[in-house]
Write a protein that holds these residues in place. Structure first.
Motif, mmCIF file in Angstrom:
data_model
loop_
_atom_site.group_PDB
_atom_site.id
_atom_site.type_symbol
_atom_site.label_atom_id
_atom_site.label_comp_id
_atom_site.label_asym_id
_atom_site.label_seq_id
_atom_site.Cartn_x
_atom_site.Cartn_y
_atom_site.Cartn_z
ATOM 1 N N LEU A 399 0.832 -1.202 0.000
ATOM 2 C CA LEU A 399 0.000 0.000 0.000
ATOM 3 C C LEU A 399 0.867 1.253 0.000
ATOM 4 O O LEU A 399 0.546 2.259 -0.673
ATOM 5 C CB LEU A 399 -0.942 0.000 1.209
ATOM 6 C CG LEU A 399 -2.032 -1.081 1.216
ATOM 7 C CD1 LEU A 399 -2.863 -0.982 2.481
ATOM 8 C CD2 LEU A 399 -2.930 -0.963 -0.023
ATOM 9 N N GLN A 400 1.941 1.223 0.716
ATOM 10 C CA GLN A 400 2.832 2.379 0.759
ATOM 11 C C GLN A 400 3.509 2.590 -0.604
ATOM 12 O O GLN A 400 3.674 3.726 -1.072
ATOM 13 C CB GLN A 400 3.887 2.167 1.849
ATOM 14 C CG GLN A 400 4.759 3.390 2.065
ATOM 15 C CD GLN A 400 5.734 3.179 3.210
ATOM 16 O OE1 GLN A 400 5.846 2.083 3.723
ATOM 17 N NE2 GLN A 400 6.416 4.235 3.592
ATOM 18 N N ASP A 401 3.877 1.497 -1.253
ATOM 19 C CA ASP A 401 4.518 1.591 -2.569
ATOM 20 C C ASP A 401 3.550 2.162 -3.591
ATOM 21 O O ASP A 401 3.934 2.994 -4.442
ATOM 22 C CB ASP A 401 5.002 0.208 -2.995
ATOM 23 C CG ASP A 401 5.739 0.246 -4.330
ATOM 24 O OD1 ASP A 401 6.842 0.831 -4.349
ATOM 25 O OD2 ASP A 401 5.204 -0.323 -5.297
ATOM 26 N N GLU A 402 2.261 1.711 -3.528
ATOM 27 C CA GLU A 402 1.264 2.236 -4.459
ATOM 28 C C GLU A 402 1.045 3.720 -4.230
ATOM 29 O O GLU A 402 0.841 4.485 -5.179
ATOM 30 C CB GLU A 402 -0.064 1.483 -4.288
ATOM 31 C CG GLU A 402 -0.027 0.067 -4.834
ATOM 32 C CD GLU A 402 -1.355 -0.644 -4.668
ATOM 33 O OE1 GLU A 402 -1.546 -1.706 -5.279
ATOM 34 O OE2 GLU A 402 -2.228 -0.153 -3.885
ATOM 35 N N LEU A 403 1.088 4.092 -2.985
ATOM 36 C CA LEU A 403 0.869 5.502 -2.670
ATOM 37 C C LEU A 403 2.038 6.355 -3.181
ATOM 38 O O LEU A 403 1.834 7.447 -3.745
ATOM 39 C CB LEU A 403 0.700 5.664 -1.151
ATOM 40 C CG LEU A 403 0.349 7.060 -0.660
ATOM 41 C CD1 LEU A 403 -1.011 7.490 -1.237
ATOM 42 C CD2 LEU A 403 0.289 7.095 0.865
ATOM 43 N N ILE A 404 3.228 5.850 -3.073
ATOM 44 C CA ILE A 404 4.416 6.600 -3.521
ATOM 45 C C ILE A 404 4.432 6.700 -5.055
ATOM 46 O O ILE A 404 4.739 7.755 -5.627
ATOM 47 C CB ILE A 404 5.691 5.919 -3.003
ATOM 48 C CG1 ILE A 404 5.760 6.034 -1.472
ATOM 49 C CG2 ILE A 404 6.942 6.524 -3.634
ATOM 50 C CD1 ILE A 404 6.879 5.241 -0.858
ATOM 51 N N ASN A 405 4.081 5.612 -5.709
ATOM 52 C CA ASN A 405 4.130 5.560 -7.169
ATOM 53 C C ASN A 405 2.832 6.038 -7.816
ATOM 54 O O ASN A 405 2.672 5.946 -9.047
ATOM 55 C CB ASN A 405 4.455 4.143 -7.633
ATOM 56 C CG ASN A 405 5.863 3.722 -7.204
ATOM 57 O OD1 ASN A 405 6.816 4.482 -7.385
ATOM 58 N ND2 ASN A 405 5.978 2.536 -6.619
ATOM 59 N N ASN A 406 1.915 6.491 -7.017
ATOM 60 C CA ASN A 406 0.662 7.087 -7.499
ATOM 61 C C ASN A 406 -0.074 6.134 -8.426
ATOM 62 O O ASN A 406 -0.532 6.493 -9.518
ATOM 63 C CB ASN A 406 0.942 8.412 -8.210
ATOM 64 C CG ASN A 406 -0.320 9.276 -8.294
ATOM 65 O OD1 ASN A 406 -1.280 9.080 -7.540
ATOM 66 N ND2 ASN A 406 -0.315 10.210 -9.230
ATOM 67 N N ILE A 407 -0.166 4.894 -7.968
ATOM 68 C CA ILE A 407 -0.881 3.872 -8.733
ATOM 69 C C ILE A 407 -2.367 4.058 -8.504
ATOM 70 O O ILE A 407 -2.812 4.365 -7.395
ATOM 71 C CB ILE A 407 -0.432 2.472 -8.310
ATOM 72 C CG1 ILE A 407 1.063 2.287 -8.626
ATOM 73 C CG2 ILE A 407 -1.252 1.374 -8.982
ATOM 74 C CD1 ILE A 407 1.638 0.990 -8.128
ATOM 75 N N SER A 408 -3.140 3.823 -9.580
ATOM 76 C CA SER A 408 -4.584 4.026 -9.515
ATOM 77 C C SER A 408 -5.190 3.058 -8.499
ATOM 78 O O SER A 408 -4.930 1.862 -8.525
ATOM 79 C CB SER A 408 -5.207 3.800 -10.906
ATOM 80 O OG SER A 408 -6.615 3.865 -10.815
ATOM 81 N N ARG A 409 -6.046 3.635 -7.610
ATOM 82 C CA ARG A 409 -6.658 2.831 -6.540
ATOM 83 C C ARG A 409 -8.132 3.200 -6.463
ATOM 84 O O ARG A 409 -8.507 4.181 -5.851
ATOM 85 C CB ARG A 409 -5.974 3.103 -5.206
ATOM 86 C CG ARG A 409 -4.510 2.663 -5.205
ATOM 87 C CD ARG A 409 -3.785 3.083 -3.928
ATOM 88 N NE ARG A 409 -3.504 4.509 -3.947
ATOM 89 C CZ ARG A 409 -3.955 5.389 -3.072
ATOM 90 N NH1 ARG A 409 -4.713 4.993 -2.104
ATOM 91 N NH2 ARG A 409 -3.645 6.668 -3.194
#
Length: 726
Positions: A399-409
């Motif tokens: 979740l932290q990685d997705e947040l850093i890489n601005n992955i669509s959620r």
């Protein structure tokens, strides 16, 4: 001749005067009386011979020198007759004295009869024995000292005792005991006269005297130290076992959400050991109270080793039990924290990839709550929680990685996260303490190889006092009167349950003597006399023989005897068995002092309504006039005695029948009509009389009349049993 006769007369008068004024020994009495008799014979024979010679000299007209020779011859004949008669008279006199009671009397005295010592110490027993008999006799005696606790013979001496040579002996008794308590010792003296030319004896049975010696034992310093150490060890061990027992009882192996079955099995093993140890702990207290310190020391050591092992096992169980609970609480606390940390995921937006991870984690989380609710071990819960924590960390990283890489959620979880509603287990450590009290052991008393706590009960084993009858010979020793009950006292001891303490002389006792003869589980039997008075002065006390007093005076002495017997036995009552005039003394004692000190009385051949006829006429020939006059059936004493109702205690009155004289039936001395006592339980016993062999005298001899002895034994018995055996 006249001068010689005059001198002899004067000498005889002087001898008679001296005999009337002074109390000489039997030896001196016998010699003086024989001299007086010889002088009388000398005067008679010399006078007769001189008269005969004088008549012959007148007829023959002899010279004066021949007359003098015949006078000398007359004196010589008189002297020869005097010597021969003195020898014959001396023999006859000794025979009469023997038949009148001076056969063989034995006196046994002990300087001190009650000792208090420390274990390991010694006491000296100082014994003095005297005989009163024909001055030309010597007594063959056996002196024994026996330990009554185990019936072991300690000393035995065979000696000859003469009137002029009393026996003095000293024995040492050492204490090898390891307990505190009392041991009794018995000194016994058996004597028989050795028959000789001038020694006569009509009694085939030996003269017997006994004395009881008590020795109170206390622990010495080393034994006291060992005892106190053992007591402290027992106290510490009991406290430790008590704490383990209570803590073990506090364990709850049925807690929800935890499987403690393995600990339960361990607790059962520990509890079984605990039960065995507690049983042994009880035996330790018993050993301590019974003063078996040697075995106690061994058992304390062995049991202490078991308690050390038990304590180790318990500590391990205790650690595991509270460790499981603490671990469960720790997992629960961390689970609650995790719940707070992940509750936001219900509103969180996930990518396709993270959504699958989150669903998997939430399902595992909810499943773990079920694991927490199941009964399994705390270690298993911890293991599963650690696995869940790793998944949480992995999800957090994604979740932290997705947040850093601005992955669509844009995806929602749509799965509920279970609440954590499980209870926390309270951990309560109780501080148990034990106020353990181990009483002090009672003193141990042993008798005939049986040991038990010494008795301290004033109402158990009331002592028996045998009270003799009238002494028909005023001049013989009071001990002959006490001899009358010697056979009955000895037979009671042989039959068991009784201890013959011998003759009892009224005296003064110090505080240390209180109750010293009443601590064993046996009834004390004493033979007492009212013919001895004790005079107390500042210099001490001494005994005075007095056989010519009133029955009231004898009753007063009996009161002192009863008080002293109660004192030395520690009992509040006594039982009196009385014979002949002793029954009148006993009844007068009750009339003067009441019956509070009496449990019951047994009367044997008592002239309750006095005597008359030939018995009264010959009563005072050798006996005391005052006693005989008071026993007269018409005397004021008898009338007064029977004017008062009998006391409210059991009175058993044995009436002798079978001898007929003066138109009446009785025992040869006391008529049955006189012996009968209204208000008492009258028991008639049959016997016979033969010349001067009276049934009245034989009634108290068990060997001659066992049926009377059995009646007495039955009546004095009290159905109480002491059961506190050490």
């Amino acid at each position: 001749m006249r001068v010689i006769v005059g001198f002899m007369v004067l000498f005889g008068v002087v001898l008679l005067f001296l005999m009337s004024r002074f109390n000489f020994s039997d030896t001196v009495d016998s010699i003086l009386l024989s001299l007086v008799a010889g002088i009388i014979v000398f005067i008679f024979v010399s006078g007769l011979t001189y008269s005969s010679l004088s008549n012959r000299s007148d007829k023959l007209n002899n010279t004066e020198s021949k007359i003098k020779k015949r006078k000398k011859k007359a004196n010589l004949v008189g002297l020869i007759f005097m010597v021969v008669f003195m020898i014959v008279f001396f023999n006859f006199y000794l025979h009469i004295k023997t038949m009148l009671g001076n056969d063989l009397l034995v006196s046994l005295n002990i300087e001190e009869e009650n000792f208090v010592i420390k274990n390991g110490e010694e006491v000296n027993i100082e014994i003095t024995a005297k005989v009163l008999t024909n001055p030309f006799c010597k007594a063959n005696c056996s002196l024994t000292l026996r330990d009554l606790s185990n019936d072991e013979l300690i000393y035995e001496d065979n000696i000859f005792i003469k009137v002029s040579s009393p026996l003095s002996k000293e024995y040492k008794i050492s204490s090898a005991w390891e307990q505190s308590g009392q041991k009794l010792y018995k000194v016994t003296l058996h004597c028989n006269n050795v028959k000789d030319r001038f020694c006569y004896s009509y009694n085939p049975s030996p003269a017997l005297r006994t004395r009881i010696i008590s020795v109170d034992h206390d622990l010495n310093e080393i034994q006291e130290l060992i005892k106190n150490n053992l007591k402290n060890n027992i106290k510490d061990m009991n406290t430790e076992v008590y704490i383990i027992d209570n803590n073990l009882g506090d364990f709850n192996f049925d807690k929800p959400y935890l499987n403690l079955s393995d600990l339960r099995e361990n607790s059962i093993i520990i509890n079984n050991s605990l039960i065995s140890i507690k049983e042994n702990m009880s035996s330790l207290s018993s050993l301590y109270l019974s003063q078996d310190y040697f075995k106690l020391g061994t058992d304390v050591y062995n049991l202490n080793q078991e308690i050390v092992k038990l304590n180790s096992s318990f500590n391990e169980l205790n650690s595991s039990y509270f460790g499981n609970i603490s671990l469960y609480n720790l997992v629960l606390a961390n689970l609650s924290i995790m719940h707070q940390e992940i509750i936001y995921l219900e509103d969180y937006n996930f990518s396709e990839y993270s959504l699958e991870l989150a669903k998997s984690f939430i399902n595992d989380f909810n499943s773990f709550i079920s694991i927490m609710e199941d009964k399994n071990s705390a270690s298993f819960k911890l293991e599963k929680f650690n696995e869940l924590s790793l998944k949480k960390e992995n999800l957090s990283f994604v979740l932290q990685d997705e947040l850093i890489n601005n992955i669509s959620r844009e995806n929602k979880l749509n799965i509920s996260i279970y609440d954590v509603n499980l209870p926390k287990f309270n951990i309560e450590y109780k501080n148990y303490t034990l106020d353990f009290v181990l009483g002090e052991p009672s003193p141990i008393c042993c008798l005939h190889n049986e040991c038990y706590d010494c008795i301290d009960d004033a109402s158990l084993n009331y002592p028996i006092i045998f009270v003799h009858g009238h002494s028909f010979n005023e001049k013989i020793s009071p001990e002959l009167s006490m001899d009358s009950f010697g056979g009955m006292a000895g037979q009671l001891e042989k039959d068991g349950g009784y201890l013959d303490a011998g003759y009892f002389y009224r005296s003064q006792y110090d505080e240390g003597s209180k109750g010293y003869l009443g601590r064993v589980n046996s009834t004390i039997v004493v033979e007492a006399t009212y013919y001895i008075d004790t005079v107390v002065t500042d210099d001490g006390s001494f005994m005075l023989t007095s056989k010519w007093e009133s029955i009231d005076t004898y009753a007063s002495r009996l009161n002192d005897i009863v008080s002293n017997v109660k004192y030395i036995t520690g009992k509040d009552k006594v039982i009196i068995v009385a014979h002949s005039m002793g029954g009148l003394v006993t009844r007068k004692y009750i009339q003067l002092y009441g019956e509070d000190s009496l449990e019951k009385i047994v009367l044997i051949g008592i002239p309750n309504h006095g005597v008359d006829g030939f018995v009264l006429n010959y009563c005072a020939v050798f006996g005391a006039d005052l006693e005989c006059s008071e026993m007269n059936k018409s005397s004021e004493f008898i009338l007064n005695l029977n004017s008062v109702p009998l006391p409210d205690i059991p009175i058993y009155n044995l009436v002798g029948v079978g001898c007929f004289w003066e138109g009446s039936d009785g025992d040869g001395i006391v008529k049955s009509s006189s012996a009968y006592l209204d208000g008492a339980e009258n028991i008639y016993v049959n016997g016979t009389c033969n010349l001067v062999d009276f049934f009245h005298v034989r009634m108290v001899h068990p060997s001659l009349h066992p049926e009377i002895y059995n009646i007495v034994k039955e009546k004095i018995e009290i159905k109480e049993v002491y059961t506190s055996v050490a």
